[in-house]
Scaffold this motif. Sequence first.
Motif, short mmCIF file in Angstrom:
data_model
loop_
_atom_site.label_atom_id
_atom_site.label_comp_id
_atom_site.label_asym_id
_atom_site.label_seq_id
_atom_site.Cartn_x
_atom_site.Cartn_y
_atom_site.Cartn_z
N LEU A 251 21.29 4.88 81.81
CA LEU A 251 22.32 5.59 81.05
C LEU A 251 23.48 6.01 81.97
CD1 LEU A 251 22.80 6.87 78.05
CD2 LEU A 251 22.45 9.01 79.29
N THR A 252 23.12 6.52 83.14
CA THR A 252 24.13 6.94 84.12
C THR A 252 24.99 5.75 84.52
OG1 THR A 252 22.54 8.56 84.96
CG2 THR A 252 24.48 8.16 86.30
N ARG A 253 24.34 4.61 84.76
CA ARG A 253 25.07 3.39 85.16
C ARG A 253 26.02 2.95 84.04
NH1 ARG A 253 22.52 0.76 89.71
NH2 ARG A 253 24.06 -0.87 89.39
N ARG A 254 25.55 3.03 82.78
CA ARG A 254 26.41 2.63 81.66
C ARG A 254 27.64 3.51 81.58
NH1 ARG A 254 21.90 1.68 78.57
NH2 ARG A 254 22.14 3.49 77.18
N LEU A 255 27.41 4.83 81.74
CA LEU A 255 28.52 5.78 81.68
C LEU A 255 29.55 5.48 82.77
CD1 LEU A 255 29.96 8.37 80.77
CD2 LEU A 255 28.33 9.69 82.11
N MET A 256 29.07 5.29 84.00
CA MET A 256 29.98 4.98 85.11
C MET A 256 30.74 3.68 84.85
SD MET A 256 27.78 5.97 88.51
CE MET A 256 27.68 7.66 89.11
N GLY A 257 30.01 2.68 84.32
CA GLY A 257 30.63 1.38 84.01
C GLY A 257 31.73 1.51 82.97
N GLU A 258 31.53 2.38 81.98
CA GLU A 258 32.55 2.59 80.95
C GLU A 258 33.81 3.19 81.55
OE1 GLU A 258 29.40 3.45 77.24
OE2 GLU A 258 30.79 5.03 77.87
N VAL A 259 33.64 4.19 82.42
CA VAL A 259 34.82 4.84 83.03
C VAL A 259 35.56 3.84 83.93
CG1 VAL A 259 35.67 6.79 84.39
CG2 VAL A 259 33.70 7.11 82.88
N ILE A 260 34.81 3.01 84.65
CA ILE A 260 35.43 1.97 85.50
C ILE A 260 36.25 1.02 84.63
CG2 ILE A 260 34.96 -0.08 86.93
CD1 ILE A 260 32.62 1.54 88.17
N ALA A 261 35.69 0.62 83.50
CA ALA A 261 36.41 -0.31 82.60
C ALA A 261 37.74 0.30 82.13
CB ALA A 261 35.53 -0.66 81.39
N VAL A 262 37.73 1.61 81.85
CA VAL A 262 38.96 2.27 81.41
C VAL A 262 39.98 2.31 82.56
CG1 VAL A 262 40.00 4.35 80.43
CG2 VAL A 262 37.68 3.68 79.74
N GLY A 263 39.50 2.67 83.74
CA GLY A 263 40.39 2.69 84.92
C GLY A 263 41.03 1.34 85.15
N ARG A 264 40.22 0.28 85.06
CA ARG A 264 40.76 -1.07 85.23
C ARG A 264 41.77 -1.39 84.13
NH1 ARG A 264 37.21 -4.26 88.87
NH2 ARG A 264 38.11 -6.15 88.00
N GLY A 265 41.46 -0.94 82.92
CA GLY A 265 42.39 -1.13 81.80
C GLY A 265 43.72 -0.42 82.04
N CYS A 266 43.68 0.67 82.81
CA CYS A 266 44.90 1.42 83.15
C CYS A 266 45.59 0.83 84.39
CB CYS A 266 44.57 2.88 83.42
SG CYS A 266 44.02 3.78 81.97
N GLY A 267 45.09 -0.31 84.87
CA GLY A 267 45.75 -0.99 85.99
C GLY A 267 45.28 -0.53 87.37
N VAL A 268 44.16 0.19 87.42
CA VAL A 268 43.64 0.65 88.71
C VAL A 268 42.52 -0.29 89.14
CG1 VAL A 268 42.60 2.59 89.96
CG2 VAL A 268 44.24 3.03 88.11
N ASP A 269 42.65 -0.81 90.35
CA ASP A 269 41.78 -1.90 90.79
C ASP A 269 40.45 -1.40 91.35
OD1 ASP A 269 41.01 -4.47 91.35
OD2 ASP A 269 42.13 -4.58 93.24
N ILE A 270 39.59 -0.85 90.48
CA ILE A 270 38.29 -0.33 90.93
C ILE A 270 37.32 -1.50 91.01
CG2 ILE A 270 36.47 1.36 90.45
CD1 ILE A 270 38.42 2.62 88.39
N ASP A 271 36.58 -1.60 92.14
CA ASP A 271 35.69 -2.76 92.23
C ASP A 271 34.35 -2.46 91.57
OD1 ASP A 271 33.43 -2.66 94.68
OD2 ASP A 271 35.05 -1.20 94.86
N GLU A 272 33.71 -3.51 91.09
CA GLU A 272 32.47 -3.39 90.30
C GLU A 272 31.31 -2.81 91.11
OE1 GLU A 272 32.37 -3.64 87.17
OE2 GLU A 272 34.20 -4.76 86.72
N GLY A 273 31.37 -2.94 92.43
CA GLY A 273 30.27 -2.43 93.27
C GLY A 273 30.23 -0.91 93.35
N LEU A 274 31.22 -0.24 92.75
CA LEU A 274 31.30 1.22 92.86
C LEU A 274 30.05 1.91 92.31
CD1 LEU A 274 32.99 3.71 93.71
CD2 LEU A 274 33.98 3.71 91.41
N VAL A 275 29.54 1.46 91.18
CA VAL A 275 28.37 2.09 90.56
C VAL A 275 27.20 2.11 91.55
CG1 VAL A 275 26.67 1.98 88.69
CG2 VAL A 275 29.08 1.50 88.22
N ASP A 276 26.93 0.95 92.18
CA ASP A 276 25.84 0.89 93.16
C ASP A 276 26.07 1.86 94.31
OD1 ASP A 276 24.45 -1.08 91.79
OD2 ASP A 276 25.55 -2.72 92.78
#
Length: 340
Positions: A251-276
């Motif tokens: 659940l924690t991973r899903r939540l973090m992944g959702e926020v990353i997706a929004v950041g990327r949608g806002c043009g911020v280049d967050i890499d997918e490895g951040l959750v790990d």
Amino acid sequence: MPEPRNIQHHHHTPAYQVRRTKMETQKIEVLLYGLGAIGSFYAFILQRSNRVRLTVVARSNYQAVVKNGIYIDSANHGQHRFHPDLVIKSPAEATHPYRYVVCANKAIDQDAVVEQLAPAVDETTTFVIIQNGVGNEEPFRRAFPRCSILTCVTWVGATQTSPGVITHINSEDLQIGLFPNFSLDASLEKSRLQEFTSFLADGRTRFQVRDDMQLPRWEKVVWNAAWNAITALTMVDTQTWLRSSTQATPLTRRLMGEVIAVGRGCGVDIDEGLVDRLLEKINALPGIGSSMQTDCRNGRPMEIEVILGYPLRRAKELGIDTPVLETLTCLLRAVDGRFR
């Protein structure tokens, strides 16, 4: 008989006094708003610079700070008691505009704060925003379109143990950079950033200047959205939460992944490895709480808007599905409603 108009009275002023007054006038006026643990820590850093004249806005700890100053016990800097140049109760007491207005307050209601700060601001003012969250700069830019904004992410482990008394553990770092104002000259903006960071250097604190400040801001919000929300709603620490069920980590991973997706949608280049990386980081720590959990425990309003509300609002605008973020935000707003 009326005194003749053109007689000038000369009062001799000793030379050292003239020099002193001249030096005084050359000091740079800095106003610090929000004298909690983080605000007090940066008040300590700024007052170490002999080029700064520091005014602080103190609310709940006003009496203590006026009487005793601020006492800081820091693992990195030792023990100090200092008195800011001026302590006021509200920005309404400001009698002139300040060169820098540092906002270290909890980002509960940015629009109200922006309005309160108006007496301390003119077009030459630069805001320095040291707060959790994303979207924090927008109310300042809307209200003061001609001002520069320096935006910061801080990782300072400080606590106010009683009014005006601060304990600081080792963690001490700051990322700082411009929230660019395209209606201003870029070299002017750069000089404001350089001047303010020179005060941080005088204060001997750790900092890095970043060109892409929205990246560290969003990275920290991925961390805060998860741990602040979860610890506040469950009232357990991070390790207790992760061990509470086999669903907790996914659940924690899903939540973090959702926020990353929004950041990327806002043009911020967050890499997918951040959750790990963030989960590795939390697993290396003993169970911790959060500032939001502390606020919740004490029945105080929580920083929901800048940590969860803004990402959720942007998700809706961008058509990104964020069910976990939406659920937690909804629940937190109900809890928060009890405190208001």
